[in-house]
Design a protein around this motif. Structure first.
Motif, short mmCIF file in Angstrom:
data_model
loop_
_atom_site.label_atom_id
_atom_site.label_comp_id
_atom_site.label_asym_id
_atom_site.label_seq_id
_atom_site.Cartn_x
_atom_site.Cartn_y
_atom_site.Cartn_z
N UNK A 191 0.83 -1.19 0.00
CA UNK A 191 0.00 0.00 0.00
C UNK A 191 0.88 1.26 0.00
N UNK A 192 0.66 2.12 -0.98
CA UNK A 192 1.24 3.47 -0.96
C UNK A 192 0.18 4.39 -0.35
N UNK A 193 0.45 4.92 0.83
CA UNK A 193 -0.58 5.64 1.58
C UNK A 193 -0.14 7.06 1.89
N UNK A 194 -1.01 8.02 1.53
CA UNK A 194 -0.79 9.43 1.81
C UNK A 194 -1.89 9.90 2.75
N UNK A 195 -1.52 10.56 3.84
CA UNK A 195 -2.52 11.07 4.78
C UNK A 195 -2.28 12.53 5.10
N UNK A 196 -3.37 13.30 5.17
CA UNK A 196 -3.28 14.73 5.46
C UNK A 196 -3.89 15.03 6.82
N UNK A 197 -3.16 15.76 7.67
CA UNK A 197 -3.65 16.24 8.97
C UNK A 197 -4.19 15.07 9.79
N UNK A 198 -5.47 15.07 10.15
CA UNK A 198 -6.03 13.92 10.87
C UNK A 198 -5.80 12.63 10.08
N UNK A 199 -5.96 12.69 8.77
CA UNK A 199 -5.68 11.53 7.94
C UNK A 199 -4.23 11.10 8.00
N UNK A 200 -3.33 12.05 8.26
CA UNK A 200 -1.93 11.72 8.46
C UNK A 200 -1.71 10.93 9.73
N UNK A 201 -2.41 11.33 10.79
CA UNK A 201 -2.30 10.56 12.03
C UNK A 201 -2.89 9.17 11.84
N UNK A 202 -4.04 9.08 11.17
CA UNK A 202 -4.66 7.79 10.90
C UNK A 202 -3.73 6.91 10.06
N UNK A 203 -3.08 7.50 9.06
CA UNK A 203 -2.13 6.76 8.23
C UNK A 203 -0.98 6.22 9.08
N UNK A 204 -0.48 7.05 9.99
CA UNK A 204 0.59 6.60 10.88
C UNK A 204 0.13 5.43 11.75
N UNK A 205 -1.08 5.53 12.27
CA UNK A 205 -1.63 4.45 13.12
C UNK A 205 -1.83 3.17 12.31
N UNK A 206 -2.26 3.30 11.05
CA UNK A 206 -2.39 2.12 10.19
C UNK A 206 -1.03 1.46 9.97
N UNK A 207 -0.01 2.27 9.74
CA UNK A 207 1.33 1.72 9.51
C UNK A 207 1.85 1.01 10.76
N UNK A 208 1.58 1.57 11.93
CA UNK A 208 2.02 0.96 13.18
C UNK A 208 1.31 -0.38 13.41
N UNK A 209 0.02 -0.42 13.09
CA UNK A 209 -0.77 -1.63 13.36
C UNK A 209 -0.70 -2.67 12.25
N UNK A 210 -0.43 -2.22 11.02
CA UNK A 210 -0.40 -3.14 9.87
C UNK A 210 0.84 -2.91 9.02
N UNK A 211 2.04 -2.93 9.59
CA UNK A 211 3.24 -2.59 8.82
C UNK A 211 3.49 -3.53 7.65
N UNK A 212 3.08 -4.78 7.78
CA UNK A 212 3.32 -5.77 6.73
C UNK A 212 2.50 -5.47 5.47
N UNK A 213 1.50 -4.60 5.58
CA UNK A 213 0.65 -4.29 4.42
C UNK A 213 1.10 -3.01 3.70
N UNK A 214 2.04 -2.30 4.29
CA UNK A 214 2.44 -1.01 3.74
C UNK A 214 3.68 -1.12 2.87
N UNK A 215 3.73 -0.28 1.83
CA UNK A 215 4.91 -0.14 1.00
C UNK A 215 5.63 1.18 1.29
N UNK A 216 4.86 2.28 1.27
CA UNK A 216 5.42 3.59 1.58
C UNK A 216 4.35 4.43 2.27
N UNK A 217 4.80 5.38 3.07
CA UNK A 217 3.89 6.23 3.82
C UNK A 217 4.31 7.69 3.67
#
Length: 230
Positions: free
Chosen positions: A58-84
């Motif tokens: 997953x290439x994931x871009x998050x803005x403001x609150x979405x940025x925090x949510x993106x960070x939390x997704x990466x912390x909880x599901x790191x194996x699913x992420x490619x770049x953040x």
């Protein structure tokens, strides 16, 4: 074949947040908007969002609150992420002053009709050179009015309590780019500079002539950063 990039918006924002950026990316990428769901807390938001995302790369871009949510997704599901890529957000708990502002806003909203985001607040989100640009102001106003009072109350009520994710982000093997406007008063630069200073996976980029609303203020620069990041 174009690579898919998923985008998470911020508080009271929808896909129009990216309306100036996506046309600059579509030759090479497939942008996909993931709206922030109504939820009782951040954990329930994560569960709803992760179900909409692919099982890996997953290439994931998050803005403001979405940025925090993106960070939390990466912390909880790191194996699913490619770049953040995190725009206009630092991955810490909200400061006491911001929590107090949110509490006052919620108390006011319970007693009054919501007439939309005040013009003075929009200006505070923008770089001084962008505060009178009507094309930007109209998009922010329109997003806010479309989402309305119910969404605002939900987002303020259920996303204020946040864990500090800095240590967890620095420990996962994932390329992460933090971007913020030079006049973004909502981002803790000290946190970002400390976080990115001694970790090859983490980078920090400040963008000139932008405040908090970086995707609307400097879309060309942001599109270039996204292209380089991927």
């Amino acid at each position: 074949m174009r690579k898919t990039v998923f985008f998470l918006p911020g508080t009271m924002c929808d896909q129009r947040l990216w309306s100036k950026v996506w046309p600059l990316l579509k030759a090479n990428y497939e942008p996909m908007h993931i709206p922030l769901p109504d939820a009782q807390n951040i954990n329930s938001m994560l569960k709803t969002i992760i179900e909409k995302l692919p099982p890996e790369n997953i290439n994931l871009v998050g803005f403001s609150l979405g940025g925090y949510i993106a960070s939390a997704l990466a912390v909880n599901y790191p194996e699913r992420m490619r770049r953040l890529m995190i725009i206009a957000n630092s991955p810490g708990a909200l400061p006491k002053s911001e929590i107090e502002v949110r509490e006052k806003s919620l108390n006011w909203l319970k007693e009054h009709d919501y007439q939309g985001i005040p013009h003075s607040k929009i200006k505070a989100y923008l770089h001084t050179e962008n505060q009178d640009k009507q094309n930007i102001i109209k998009i922010i106003t329109a997003m806010d009015l479309t989402l309305g009072k119910k969404v605002l109350i939900n987002q303020l009520s259920n996303t204020t309590i946040r864990d500090d994710l800095s240590k967890q982000l620095s420990s996962i093997d994932l390329p992460i780019l933090f971007c913020t406007g030079e006049q973004d008063s909502l981002v803790n630069r000290t946190t970002l500079e400390t976080l990115t200073s001694n970790n090859k996976n983490l980078q920090f980029q400040e963008v000139e002539k932008a405040g908090h609303m970086l995707p609307l203020e400097q879309p060309e620069r942001l599109a270039a950063l996204i292209h380089h990041w991927i």
